[in-house]
Design a protein around this motif. Structure first.
Motif, PDB file in Angstrom:
ATOM      1  N   ALA A  54       0.839  -1.198   0.000  1.00 32.39           N
ATOM      2  CA  ALA A  54       0.000   0.000   0.000  1.00 32.39           C
ATOM      3  C   ALA A  54       0.872   1.246   0.000  1.00 32.39           C
ATOM      4  O   ALA A  54       1.871   1.339   0.718  1.00 32.39           O
ATOM      5  CB  ALA A  54      -0.912  -0.011   1.226  1.00 32.39           C
ATOM      6  N   LYS A  83     -13.164  -0.617  -6.665  1.00 34.85           N
ATOM      7  CA  LYS A  83     -12.762  -1.505  -5.571  1.00 34.85           C
ATOM      8  C   LYS A  83     -13.283  -2.919  -5.774  1.00 34.85           C
ATOM      9  O   LYS A  83     -12.581  -3.900  -5.513  1.00 34.85           O
ATOM     10  CB  LYS A  83     -13.276  -0.925  -4.238  1.00 34.85           C
ATOM     11  N   ASN A 110      -3.389   2.263  -3.353  1.00 38.13           N
ATOM     12  CA  ASN A 110      -3.842   2.313  -1.962  1.00 38.13           C
ATOM     13  C   ASN A 110      -4.780   1.167  -1.587  1.00 38.13           C
ATOM     14  O   ASN A 110      -5.004   0.920  -0.410  1.00 38.13           O
ATOM     15  CB  ASN A 110      -4.538   3.644  -1.679  1.00 38.13           C
ATOM     16  N   ALA A 111      -5.357   0.495  -2.579  1.00 44.14           N
ATOM     17  CA  ALA A 111      -6.297  -0.590  -2.303  1.00 44.14           C
ATOM     18  C   ALA A 111      -6.318  -1.552  -3.478  1.00 44.14           C
ATOM     19  O   ALA A 111      -5.987  -1.184  -4.612  1.00 44.14           O
ATOM     20  CB  ALA A 111      -7.696  -0.034  -2.053  1.00 44.14           C
ATOM     21  N   SER A 112      -6.703  -2.794  -3.196  1.00 41.45           N
ATOM     22  CA  SER A 112      -6.845  -3.795  -4.256  1.00 41.45           C
ATOM     23  C   SER A 112      -8.096  -3.498  -5.069  1.00 41.45           C
ATOM     24  O   SER A 112      -9.123  -3.082  -4.528  1.00 41.45           O
ATOM     25  CB  SER A 112      -6.956  -5.203  -3.657  1.00 41.45           C
ATOM     26  N   VAL A 136      -3.190  -5.112  -3.562  1.00 37.02           N
ATOM     27  CA  VAL A 136      -2.456  -4.204  -2.688  1.00 37.02           C
ATOM     28  C   VAL A 136      -2.515  -4.748  -1.264  1.00 37.02           C
ATOM     29  O   VAL A 136      -3.569  -5.207  -0.807  1.00 37.02           O
ATOM     30  CB  VAL A 136      -3.050  -2.781  -2.752  1.00 37.02           C
ATOM     31  N   TYR A 137      -1.375  -4.705  -0.558  1.00 37.56           N
ATOM     32  CA  TYR A 137      -1.320  -5.291   0.776  1.00 37.56           C
ATOM     33  C   TYR A 137      -0.548  -4.407   1.756  1.00 37.56           C
ATOM     34  O   TYR A 137       0.251  -3.556   1.356  1.00 37.56           O
ATOM     35  CB  TYR A 137      -0.659  -6.672   0.726  1.00 37.56           C
ATOM     36  N   THR A 138      -0.821  -4.611   3.023  1.00 39.21           N
ATOM     37  CA  THR A 138       0.019  -4.084   4.091  1.00 39.21           C
ATOM     38  C   THR A 138       0.781  -5.268   4.673  1.00 39.21           C
ATOM     39  O   THR A 138       0.353  -6.423   4.558  1.00 39.21           O
ATOM     40  CB  THR A 138      -0.814  -3.408   5.186  1.00 39.21           C
ATOM     41  N   TYR A 263      -4.146  -8.191   2.628  1.00 38.02           N
ATOM     42  CA  TYR A 263      -4.595  -7.507   1.411  1.00 38.02           C
ATOM     43  C   TYR A 263      -5.738  -6.566   1.747  1.00 38.02           C
ATOM     44  O   TYR A 263      -6.679  -6.915   2.459  1.00 38.02           O
ATOM     45  CB  TYR A 263      -5.005  -8.520   0.341  1.00 38.02           C
ATOM     46  N   VAL A 264      -5.614  -5.357   1.238  1.00 35.80           N
ATOM     47  CA  VAL A 264      -6.600  -4.305   1.552  1.00 35.80           C
ATOM     48  C   VAL A 264      -7.383  -3.918   0.306  1.00 35.80           C
ATOM     49  O   VAL A 264      -6.993  -4.213  -0.807  1.00 35.80           O
ATOM     50  CB  VAL A 264      -5.904  -3.072   2.150  1.00 35.80           C
TER      51      VAL A 264
END
Length: 264
Positions: A54, A83, A110-112, A136-138, A263-264
């Protein structure tokens, strides 16, 4: 009788058709040309990665217009983010497609979700759409437990052995915490991670730690060359004097630092 009349009538009809239209043999058949096909339009579009952390800057790239032409494809490409498949599209901005049809759009992940590109030719009524998904992941560093073993009051004569199940590990160092308490000094052994079914120990192998007389640290690292194998421990009690016991309490744990992705 009825069948006979039908056959006769059919024969007369066949004869009439034979006279009315000449028979065309395969050798004399004339191929009908396919209708003329115009230039093919469309779009090639992709994010620069399959997955990123991210906040990572990314570049969306593509080519649109007449894909079989190197020029004449100038236009505008609007970029959207979605999204989920049922979520509304959010407009991010636009990019200019040059005469070659190529375009690029830098942004930050910033997001998957799906990035959607919509192309419109500058002069002609030509449009094209394409979509590419980006994960996208943290992440955070965590200590993952690999194996643990505990035993008490073992005589270890001639030897105590423990072997873990076959498992996969990463290439990172393995952290080991070893506790041993033996009634007889000089009791020792070795511990390691190996792919060898015979558990053969080789001096200097970074995947093993040897304690020939029990001396050595209780916290250390192994650096196995194999990433698929099992943990193995061998321990031998020193021969006790007559009338005394040989007993050991042994336990060890093995863990490894790894990246936990969300994953976000």
């Amino acid at each position: 009788m009825g069948s006979t009349r039908l056959l006769a009538a059919g024969g007369a009809l066949a004869a009439t058709l034979a006279v009315a239209a000449p028979v065309v043999t395969p050798d004399r058949a004339v191929a009908v040309p396919a209708p003329a096909r115009g230039p093919v339009s469309g779009m090639e579009f992709a994010a620069s990665h399959d997955e990123v952390a991210a906040g990572t800057p990314i570049v969306l790239r593509g080519r649109a217009g007449y894909l079989d032409r190197a020029t004449g494809n100038g236009g505008r490409v609007d970029i959207y983010f979605r999204k989920g498949r049922t979520a509304p599209k959010v407009y991010l901005g636009s990019a200019v497609a040059g005469s070659s049809g190529r375009f690029r759009f830098p942004t930050r992940a910033n997001a998957s979700g799906d990035y959607v590109a919509h192309y419109r030719h500058r002069k002609l009524a030509i449009t094209a759409d394409a979509t590419d998904f980006l994960a996208v992941y943290t992440s955070r560093q965590v200590d993952r437990m690999l194996f643990s073993w505990t035993a008490t009051r073992l005589s270890c004569l001639p030897a105590c052995k423990a072997a873990g199940p076959e498992q996969l590990i990463s290439a990172a160092p393995v952290k080991v915490k070893l506790e041993r308490a033996c009634l007889q000094p000089g009791s020792g052994g070795r511990i390691g991670f190996t792919a060898d079914p015979k558990n053969a120990f080789r001096a200097g192998d970074p995947g093993w730690r040897d304690f020939p007389k029990g001396d050595g640290p209780t916290d250390f690292e192994l650096e196995p060359t194999a990433t698929k194998g099992h943990f193995h421990l061998e321990w031998t009690s020193a021969t006790p004097p007559e009338g005394q016991l040989a007993s050991c309490d042994i336990s060890f744990t093995a863990s490894q630092r790894s990246v936990d992705k969300n994953y976000v």
